[in-house]
Design an enzyme around this catalytic site. Structure first.
Site, PDB file in Angstrom:
ATOM      1  N   GLU A  42       0.827  -1.211   0.000  1.00 11.83           N
ATOM      2  CA  GLU A  42       0.000   0.000   0.000  1.00 11.83           C
ATOM      3  C   GLU A  42       0.864   1.265   0.000  1.00 11.83           C
ATOM      4  O   GLU A  42       0.579   2.231  -0.726  1.00 11.83           O
ATOM      5  CB  GLU A  42      -0.920  -0.017   1.216  1.00 11.83           C
ATOM      6  N   GLU A  69       2.278   1.616  -3.429  1.00 11.29           N
ATOM      7  CA  GLU A  69       1.260   2.094  -4.371  1.00 11.29           C
ATOM      8  C   GLU A  69       0.993   3.582  -4.180  1.00 11.29           C
ATOM      9  O   GLU A  69       0.858   4.335  -5.157  1.00 11.29           O
ATOM     10  CB  GLU A  69      -0.035   1.291  -4.168  1.00 11.29           C
ATOM     11  N   CYS A  99      -8.825  -2.326   3.412  1.00 16.41           N
ATOM     12  CA  CYS A  99      -8.740  -3.470   4.321  1.00 16.41           C
ATOM     13  C   CYS A  99     -10.102  -3.936   4.808  1.00 16.41           C
ATOM     14  O   CYS A  99     -10.253  -5.079   5.236  1.00 16.41           O
ATOM     15  CB  CYS A  99      -7.879  -3.115   5.527  1.00 16.41           C
ATOM     16  N   GLU A 112     -16.286 -11.698   2.505  1.00 15.66           N
ATOM     17  CA  GLU A 112     -15.115 -11.343   1.701  1.00 15.66           C
ATOM     18  C   GLU A 112     -14.484 -12.563   1.044  1.00 15.66           C
ATOM     19  O   GLU A 112     -14.062 -12.502  -0.121  1.00 15.66           O
ATOM     20  CB  GLU A 112     -14.073 -10.637   2.574  1.00 15.66           C
ATOM     21  N   CYS A 136     -11.737  -1.964  13.725  1.00 22.33           N
ATOM     22  CA  CYS A 136     -12.002  -3.397  13.903  1.00 22.33           C
ATOM     23  C   CYS A 136     -12.236  -3.778  15.352  1.00 22.33           C
ATOM     24  O   CYS A 136     -12.864  -4.807  15.623  1.00 22.33           O
ATOM     25  CB  CYS A 136     -10.845  -4.206  13.343  1.00 22.33           C
ATOM     26  N   SER A 160      -7.242   1.688  -3.309  1.00 30.54           N
ATOM     27  CA  SER A 160      -6.021   0.899  -3.403  1.00 30.54           C
ATOM     28  C   SER A 160      -6.389  -0.481  -3.934  1.00 30.54           C
ATOM     29  O   SER A 160      -7.445  -1.023  -3.603  1.00 30.54           O
ATOM     30  CB  SER A 160      -5.372   0.760  -2.023  1.00 30.54           C
ATOM     31  N   GLU A 199     -14.115 -11.842  -6.994  1.00 29.48           N
ATOM     32  CA  GLU A 199     -12.750 -11.394  -7.303  1.00 29.48           C
ATOM     33  C   GLU A 199     -11.696 -12.154  -6.502  1.00 29.48           C
ATOM     34  O   GLU A 199     -10.498 -12.085  -6.799  1.00 29.48           O
ATOM     35  CB  GLU A 199     -12.610  -9.894  -7.007  1.00 29.48           C
ATOM     36  N   LYS A 205     -16.136 -10.370   6.941  1.00 36.25           N
ATOM     37  CA  LYS A 205     -15.022 -11.193   6.479  1.00 36.25           C
ATOM     38  C   LYS A 205     -15.516 -12.543   5.968  1.00 36.25           C
ATOM     39  O   LYS A 205     -14.883 -13.169   5.122  1.00 36.25           O
ATOM     40  CB  LYS A 205     -14.007 -11.388   7.610  1.00 36.25           C
TER      41      LYS A 205
END
Length: 584
Positions: free
Chosen positions: A277, A280, A298, A360, A508, A318, A365, A357
């Site tokens: 990150e 980038e 994230c 996810e 989180c 990102s 993807e 999560k």
């Protein structure tokens, strides 16, 4: 300030104070069910009634005090009304406390004990709507719903999503997904804040304990597990430990006792995310044609929110996968090669503070893109792991501390603070400065810490002034995105270069899968514990992690390189919900 009385005792409170808070100031605790400090108070349950001396009953949570009044909080008449209201609620509630997962941590059960309602409630009625919606990571079970509307309030007022609605009136009122369909068909972003704020068992995570136990027992796979940074400062609360207790070493011990073959730390993946990150971001900063500001990715609930409501912002995202997914990818590639394991026989599990999560790991993807299969195979929330430990009979409080397994168990303080709002950007800035050839005077970025909804600061790096923003809680995030849109439409200079986003208040540490306790003080204690571990670490910057250095030297070659992009980066897809087109 105005003078009032609580049970005959005179006190002074600020004008506009609710009776509930005035009573608390005077030392009296009024029972509640629908009340929660995070959300607007509706008074819908009626448990918090009090009586004005010589007058009528009032709901304490949303009624302001009046000068000179004497409020009776526990008179015989008040107690009888509360008992009657509670009986009405229990009359439509399942009587299955023996096997309900909220037993022992259920606000309705606690009220029944407080009011000594130990016998069966007379006139038990069948639940008007018997429906279990398990269409996504969050389960909505209407059998347990007490119509407190906390879930509706937190979803609409705090998160700004509006995936749940209250329909009907009086005893015919019901809460349901917007439009009457399934949660998966609603605007729900699976953040789980509805579950975190539900006082009973009506909204919860989809339970994956039994499937995991079967995989471990079958011994056909090499089963790995990783723990997210926020889990270590929450799970101890499930075993009676003080709020925010840091139990990292005990967790590693408990996971080995549960039968996992290798135990890792997602903080390693956070360090890896920082490397990618930060690289980038610097590439974008040095490219006049690159899209800025860059926004962190994230948080899967935030990703889903962006794809649904602000899909025109996708170029700002990102391309980095989350730390969990990066760790999973490295386990099934580099780690498997080092250990001589068949990656198709590796079963990756993650313990996460987050319900989304679970979604996810099923994103199109993220699945079926590599020969080794999916990066991750199963996710448990912090609450699920706590139940699994309790069911197994492990004496968690008295466990000795162990270390995680090598390679994906090595991490720095920068990886740990990913669990707190502002932590992702603070960790990234520590390494971005290093990559840019800067030497920081301090590793602490105090302006990025704390529970303020939107935090901003300016950092000088490489001779450039970098404007930073941190937003947590989706409603605050929407405000940040709208400012970017407004600047674009007006042709003005964009307000920031780098933005961190987390869907849940506090980050989180307050995820939808954490141990139940969504209070400001709880968030503060958990965050403080993460920074305590950061300060105690021998290495506090991701680029100093020897396992990360080894990984790039022997496998990935360089941050942002071709191999890194194949395994550690992803892309996003517009998935607009009704009405999102207008926002674009």
């Amino acid at each position: 300030m105005i003078a009032i009385k609580i049970n005959g005792k005179e006190i002074e409170v600020e004008t506009g104070t609710m009776i509930y808070h005035a009573a608390k100031q005077a030392g009296w605790v009024i029972p509640t069910l629908c009340y929660h400090p995070d959300v607007p108070q509706t008074g819908s349950c009626g448990i918090c009634v009090v009586q004005v001396e010589g007058g009528r009953m009032l709901r304490a949570c949303n009624t302001k005090v009046q000068p000179g009044k004497n409020y009776l909080t526990h008179s015989p008449e008040v107690l009888e009304v509360r008992r009657t209201v509670l009986k009405e609620i229990l009359a439509e509630h399942p009587e299955d406390c023996l096997h309900c997962r909220r037993s022992g941590n259920c606000e309705l059960q606690n009220l029944a004990i407080e009011f000594k309602l130990r016998d069966a409630v007379a006139g038990q009625r069948s639940v008007k709507e018997d429906k279990v919606d398990d269409s996504c990571a969050v389960v909505f079970d209407t059998r347990y719903c007490v119509h407190c509307t906390r879930c509706v309030q937190v979803c609409s007022k705090i998160q700004g999503i509006g995936a749940l609605e209250l329909v009907g009136t009086g005893e015919n009122s019901r809460i349901r997904p917007v439009g009457g369909g399934a949660l998966a068909q609603s605007p729900c972003i699976k953040c789980g804040q509805c579950a975190a704020h539900c006082p009973v068992n009506a909204i919860r995570e989809n339970d994956d304990i039994v499937p995991l136990q079967k995989v471990i027992a079958a011994k056909e796979h090499f089963v790995t597990v990783q723990i997210a940074p926020a889990v270590r400062v929450s799970i101890g609360e499930a075993f009676g430990m003080p709020v925010g207790s840091l139990v990292t070493g005990k967790l590693f011990t408990a996971l080995r006792m549960l039968g996992f073959d290798a135990v890792f730390d997602t903080s390693f993946g956070a360090d890896l995310t920082v490397m990618e990150e930060a690289t980038e971001f610097l590439q974008r900063m040095n490219n006049p044609d690159a899209v800025l500001p860059m926004i962190t990715t994230c948080c899967p609930s935030w990703v889903e929110y962006m794809e649904r409501f602000y899909y025109d912002m996708i170029p700002h995202f990102s391309s980095c996968k989350s730390p969990m997914m990066m760790t999973g990818a490295m386990i099934k590639t580099y780690y498997a090669k080092k250990k001589g394991l068949d990656p198709k026989k590796i079963f990756n599990v993650a313990i996460m503070p987050c319900t989304s999560k679970k979604e996810e790991i099923r994103r199109p993807e993220m699945t079926g893109k590599h020969d080794y299969g999916n990066d991750m195979d199963l996710v448990l929330t912090t609450r699920e792991l706590a139940r699994m430990i309790q069911e197994t009979g492990i004496d968690f409080v008295n466990l000795p501390a162990q270390q995680p397994d090598e390679f994906a168990g090595e991490y720095t303080g920068a990886g740990v603070i990913f669990g707190a709002t502002g932590g992702v950007l603070e960790a990234s800035l520590r390494t971005a400065a290093h990559l840019a050839g800067e030497k920081l005077d301090s590793l602490e970025f105090e302006d990025l810490r704390g529970l303020k909804g939107v935090k901003e600061t300016v950092v000088n790096m490489g001779g450039k002034e970098i404007k930073i923003a941190v937003a947590h809680g989706i409603k605050h995030v929407a405000g940040v995105l709208d400012r970017i849109r407004d600047a674009k439409e007006k042709g003005e200079k964009l307000p920031w270069h780098f933005i961190e986003v987390m869907a849940c208040a506090g980050g989180c540490i307050s995820g939808g899968g954490q141990i139940y306790s969504m209070k400001k003080e709880t968030r503060e204690e958990r965050i403080a514990s993460l920074y305590t571990e950061d300060r105690a670490m021998p290495r506090r910057c991701s680029h100093d992690n020897p396992a990360i250095q080894e990984l790039y030297a022997n496998f990935l070659k360089e941050p942002g390189g071709h191999h890194s992009h194949e395994l550690l980066h992803t892309h996003y897809t517009p998935r607009p919900v009704a009405g999102a087109e207008a926002k674009k």
